[in-house]
Write an enzyme that holds these catalytic residues in place. Structure first.
Site, PDB file in Angstrom:
ATOM      1  N   LYS A 295     -24.735  10.749   9.224  1.00 20.83           N
ATOM      2  CA  LYS A 295     -24.133  11.036  10.523  1.00 20.83           C
ATOM      3  C   LYS A 295     -24.856  12.178  11.239  1.00 20.83           C
ATOM      4  CE  LYS A 295     -19.364  11.774  12.206  1.00 20.83           C
ATOM      5  NZ  LYS A 295     -19.096  13.225  12.308  1.00 20.83           N
ATOM      6  N   SER A 296     -25.130  13.254  10.500  1.00 24.79           N
ATOM      7  CA  SER A 296     -25.762  14.429  11.110  1.00 24.79           C
ATOM      8  C   SER A 296     -27.159  14.108  11.629  1.00 24.79           C
ATOM      9  CB  SER A 296     -25.841  15.572  10.086  1.00 24.79           C
ATOM     10  OG  SER A 296     -24.555  15.994   9.706  1.00 24.79           O
TER      11      SER A 296
ATOM     12  N   ARG B  39     -10.067  21.405  19.534  1.00 26.33           N
ATOM     13  CA  ARG B  39     -10.990  22.055  18.592  1.00 26.33           C
ATOM     14  C   ARG B  39     -11.742  23.196  19.269  1.00 26.33           C
ATOM     15  NH1 ARG B  39     -14.100  17.454  15.290  1.00 26.33           N
ATOM     16  NH2 ARG B  39     -14.723  19.285  14.068  1.00 26.33           N
TER      17      ARG B  39
ATOM     18  N   SER C 296     -22.402  27.877   9.848  1.00 26.86           N
ATOM     19  CA  SER C 296     -22.048  26.635  10.529  1.00 26.86           C
ATOM     20  C   SER C 296     -23.289  26.005  11.127  1.00 26.86           C
ATOM     21  CB  SER C 296     -21.029  26.913  11.648  1.00 26.86           C
ATOM     22  OG  SER C 296     -20.906  25.793  12.509  1.00 26.86           O
TER      23      SER C 296
ATOM     24  N   GLY D 271     -17.054  16.378  17.329  1.00 25.87           N
ATOM     25  CA  GLY D 271     -17.313  17.802  17.439  1.00 25.87           C
ATOM     26  C   GLY D 271     -18.795  18.123  17.382  1.00 25.87           C
TER      27      GLY D 271
ATOM     28  N   GLN E 270     -23.334  23.542  13.159  1.00 25.69           N
ATOM     29  CA  GLN E 270     -23.107  23.239  14.565  1.00 25.69           C
ATOM     30  C   GLN E 270     -23.377  24.455  15.436  1.00 25.69           C
ATOM     31  OE1 GLN E 270     -19.189  21.547  14.939  1.00 25.69           O
ATOM     32  NE2 GLN E 270     -19.733  19.683  13.841  1.00 25.69           N
TER      33      GLN E 270
ATOM     34  N   ARG F 265     -28.774  13.902  15.654  1.00 25.80           N
ATOM     35  CA  ARG F 265     -29.921  14.728  16.029  1.00 25.80           C
ATOM     36  C   ARG F 265     -31.143  13.898  16.391  1.00 25.80           C
ATOM     37  NH1 ARG F 265     -26.368  17.348  12.976  1.00 25.80           N
ATOM     38  NH2 ARG F 265     -26.250  19.648  12.986  1.00 25.80           N
TER      39      ARG F 265
ATOM     40  N   ARG G 235      -7.361  19.898   7.462  1.00 27.96           N
ATOM     41  CA  ARG G 235      -7.557  19.063   6.276  1.00 27.96           C
ATOM     42  C   ARG G 235      -6.915  19.653   5.024  1.00 27.96           C
ATOM     43  NH1 ARG G 235     -13.811  17.087   7.463  1.00 27.96           N
ATOM     44  NH2 ARG G 235     -13.219  15.386   8.887  1.00 27.96           N
TER      45      ARG G 235
ATOM     46  N   ASP H 297     -17.469  18.927   4.022  1.00 25.17           N
ATOM     47  CA  ASP H 297     -16.900  17.630   4.387  1.00 25.17           C
ATOM     48  C   ASP H 297     -16.423  16.828   3.183  1.00 25.17           C
ATOM     49  OD1 ASP H 297     -17.217  17.949   7.127  1.00 25.17           O
ATOM     50  OD2 ASP H 297     -19.249  17.147   7.108  1.00 25.17           O
TER      51      ASP H 297
END
Length: 428
Positions: free
Chosen positions: A21-22, A122, A168, A94, A170, A26, A347, A316
């Site tokens: 996914k990441s 968020r 992080s 996000g 992100q 990108r 979570r 995750d």
């Protein structure tokens, strides 16, 4: 869509889980900012990544093969994006939002970003604050902490050295992407190592990137060149099947082409510490990312303490590790994971609530949870997904070894990261 999971044994086979996914996010972003046509193989067609695709299409980027795992992104260079005609709807993603805000800060146009109900709650100040200090102009609810957020372009961004209070990817990525549009060298210093896909791909596309321990720097105004990107299978998605094989009787699975980026592979270290019978096969590297096939067999799990610097490397995967912990001998403690409270849902609270609903004794911590094992999982109940894909898949894996079927409400959220999860699980 509700999902009913019936108890199973003998999970066997060789499978390939969806693309990372990441890296998928990108690859589209940098392919759009590069000059030329970037070919992407193994793209994750989940809803979050398609939100990234749609956003760049809305800014004038031609993308072929949308909805397929193989795509072509016709990049227009660092300054080739166009002002969107409408609000950018980023869905539930996000990652798209936080990284995009760094890119949007460097454009010479006006834009508004929003998302679904969950995404609008968020926190975004973690990126709008540091990028704002570089000269980015953001306006939105709660001082540009909550979507919708307006970005006023046309500002000259200034390079900076940002000491991030959290590890992080992100936050780091948003600042580095803004740094592409700044005069000079932009640096991010983290308290611990977070996933490094952004800096790896920036280097692969031709940016001037320097990595020194916990410090990452990028020089502004690079000339990014189109590349072919092969997206490995997502280790976060593979984790659900690894745990499924480890806790389900008489099982053996081989997961092909899984990304083993050292900033993402904390789950491997955690599962090995839990005595999972796990073997890495055919280790190799593609476009700067290490990959391997992973063989997992039914195992006699042992309890562990998961804490400290490893947390960003498996943040995750903590929901599914909690399921594994319920079958481990002794008390497993997970702490230093307060970041889980600001994901798609809280979570920590979600997993404690739903595992308790499944008859397990779980203790909630402010920064994690404690669970003793092994415990029997009681089925015959309906669980909530909280519209969170990782919570839903974790509960599905727990249902494999329950004494009765487990129903999970609103399980369509699984498509965010793992299209075809239900069908794959039923076929094994």
């Amino acid at each position: 869509m509700d999902l009913t999971i019936k108890p199973k044994t003998n999970l066997e086979g060789t499978v390939k889980v969806p693309g990372d996914k990441s890296i998928s996010h990108r690859a589209v972003m940098l392919g759009s900012l590069a000059e030329g046509t970037t070919e992407i193989e193994g793209f994750l067609t989940g809803e979050d990544c398609l939100s990234t695709v749609q956003a760049f299409q809305d800014m004038g980027i031609e993308i072929e093969g949308v909805g397929n795992t193989n795509m072509k992104v016709h990049g227009q260079g660092l300054h080739g994006l166009e002002e969107p005609d409408n609000v950018l709807d980023l869905g539930n993603s996000g990652t798209t939002t936080r990284l995009m805000l760094g890119i949007l800060a460097g454009q010479d146009f006006y834009s508004v970003a929003t998302g679904d109900d969950s995404l609008r709650q968020r926190p975004m100040a973690r990126v709008t604050d540091p990028v704002g200090d570089m000269g980015g102009k953001f306006f939105g609810r709660d001082n540009a902490n909550l979507l919708p957020i307006t970005t006023i372009g046309g500002q000259d961004l200034e390079a900076c050295t940002y000491h991030s209070p959290v590890a992080s990817a992100q936050v780091k990525s948003s600042v580095l992407l803004a740094g592409l549009y700044a005069d000079g060298e932009t640096t991010v210093v983290e308290p611990a190592k977070s996933r490094d896909h952004t800096e790896r791909l920036l280097d692969y596309f031709g940016a001037d990137v320097t990595v020194d321990g916990l410090t990452v720097s990028v020089k502004g105004e690079p000339q990014l060149k189109a590349k072919k990107v092969i997206v490995p299978s997502d280790i976060s998605s593979a984790a659900f099947l690894m745990v499924a094989a480890a806790i389900t009787p008489d099982s053996e699975l081989v997961l092909e082409n899984v990304g083993l980026n050292p900033t993402r592979a904390g789950v491997i270290e955690a599962l090995e510490a839990m005595n999972v019978d796990l073997e890495l096969l055919n280790e190799r590297e593609v476009n700067g990312e290490p990959i391997a096939d992973i063989k997992v067999k039914t195992s006699q799990l042992q309890s562990v303490v998961i804490e400290g610097d490893i947390i960003p490397l498996l943040i995750d995967e903590i929901p599914i590790l909690a399921v594994a912990a319920s079958q481990a001998d002794g008390k497993t403690i997970i702490k230093d994971a307060e970041e889980l409270r600001v994901k798609e849902t809280d979570r920590i609270d979600a997993m404690v609530t739903e595992l308790t609903r499944l008859g397990l004794e779980v203790t909630e911590r402010e920064d994690g949870l404690e669970i003793a094992g092994p415990q029997e999982i009681k089925g015959g109940v309906t669980c909530s997904s909280y519209d969170d894909h990782r919570v839903a898949m974790s509960l599905a894996v727990a249902g494999l070894i329950a004494d009765e079927p487990v129903e999970i409400e609103e399980a369509e959220c699984i498509n965010i990261s793992f299209p075809g999860f239900k069908e794959l699980l039923m076929d094994l």
